[in-house]
Design an enzyme around this catalytic site. Sequence first.
Site, PDB file in Angstrom:
ATOM      1  N   HIS A 197       0.846  -1.195   0.000  1.00 55.98           N
ATOM      2  CA  HIS A 197       0.000   0.000   0.000  1.00 55.98           C
ATOM      3  C   HIS A 197       0.880   1.243   0.000  1.00 55.98           C
ATOM      4  CE1 HIS A 197      -3.403   2.468   0.342  1.00 55.98           C
ATOM      5  NE2 HIS A 197      -3.912   2.089   1.498  1.00 55.98           N
ATOM      6  N   HIS A 223      -3.054   6.793  -0.816  1.00 56.89           N
ATOM      7  CA  HIS A 223      -4.032   7.352   0.126  1.00 56.89           C
ATOM      8  C   HIS A 223      -3.417   8.063   1.321  1.00 56.89           C
ATOM      9  CE1 HIS A 223      -7.135   4.281  -1.570  1.00 56.89           C
ATOM     10  NE2 HIS A 223      -6.795   5.230  -2.431  1.00 56.89           N
ATOM     11  N   TYR A 259      -0.802   7.267   3.153  1.00 57.16           N
ATOM     12  CA  TYR A 259      -0.175   6.465   4.197  1.00 57.16           C
ATOM     13  C   TYR A 259       1.349   6.460   4.000  1.00 57.16           C
ATOM     14  CZ  TYR A 259      -5.018   5.463   5.116  1.00 57.16           C
ATOM     15  OH  TYR A 259      -6.355   5.619   5.388  1.00 57.16           O
TER      16      TYR A 259
END
Length: 363
Positions: free
Chosen positions: A176, A179, A181
């Site tokens: 990931h 977004h 992060y």
Amino acid sequence: MSLLFEPVALRGLSVPNRAWLAPMCEYSAEDGLPNDWHLVHLGSRAAGGFGLVLTEATAVVPEGRISPQDTGIWNDEQTAAWRRIVDFVHARGARIGIQLAHAGRKASTFRPWSPVQGSVPVPDGGWPTVGPSASPYPGYAVPAEMTPTQVADVPELFAAAARRALEAGFDAVEVHAAHGYLLHQFLSPLANTRTDEYGGSADGRSRLVEETVTAVRAAWPDELPVLVRVSATDWRDDGLTVDDVAAVAGRLGRLGADLVDVSTGGVAPASISVGPGYQVPYARRVREVSGLPVSAVGLISEPAQAEQILVEGSADAVMLGREALRDPYWPLRAAHALGEKIGTVPVGSGVGTQPQYSRAQWR
């Protein structure tokens, strides 16, 4: 056969179709442990015909959780709990991937429906946050700037989580880097003001995600795919552009990434023009520049719309989020609308879904 229901191969993994469940946080775990909610959430979408289901952002360390209610995969108990869910999904004929994540400066927050909201870190069960720089996401607490040693440790944290994911039986891992992060924070000049080797130039800011993908690829079997989720734009003139991210994606492909899951935004507040398929052009651009397969996500709701995205070459698979929350059996509806027959083969054959639902193809 419609392209939506044509299998797709990623390394040695054959995914039965191109309608995939997007990773969505459920904020329903305790001590990082997935439970019956996660079993039903993911299992029902597997039964509903999604070819690949992805878990929510699953933290590689406790302090990497977005909220205290996020899932994790940093210990043996969590690995065993995931195995139960993985086995159920496999028994439905679907494939399952785990999204590995660290929230960085956006960690330790209240879950969305908490009756108490406000400043973070959350006072009950929370923890101090870290980031590439001591600059907060607006409205959040100021994170501690990560030391060089802390930064250097991140790739192995993701690699260790990938090894646990393999023990749990997952078919794919997704790093990931979207977004807002941690890995996205390092990529974006809106969050990363470091002056060492992990900051400054675009090459410096992309170093951590490149090292992380390299470490995960080394820890993951050659025959199974590594996916990477990116935010293809920060929606800000002073942030990342799609061409910036596409260039990074190309390098990640050479390091062993097999598909880019293309989303947008999240690192800083921005004005976003939202509409059906609004992120699809970004997926197409990343695909064109990087040469990698991509998935598209963002207000994809109708079967004909999903089919067209694939036919026009904008993506190799579509991810459904909100629409999948409304309709866990969306692929069965889509198959009916597109004139396909699924659900008529035995479980575990690698195509179709549940014979119990085979009547869904008929009016």
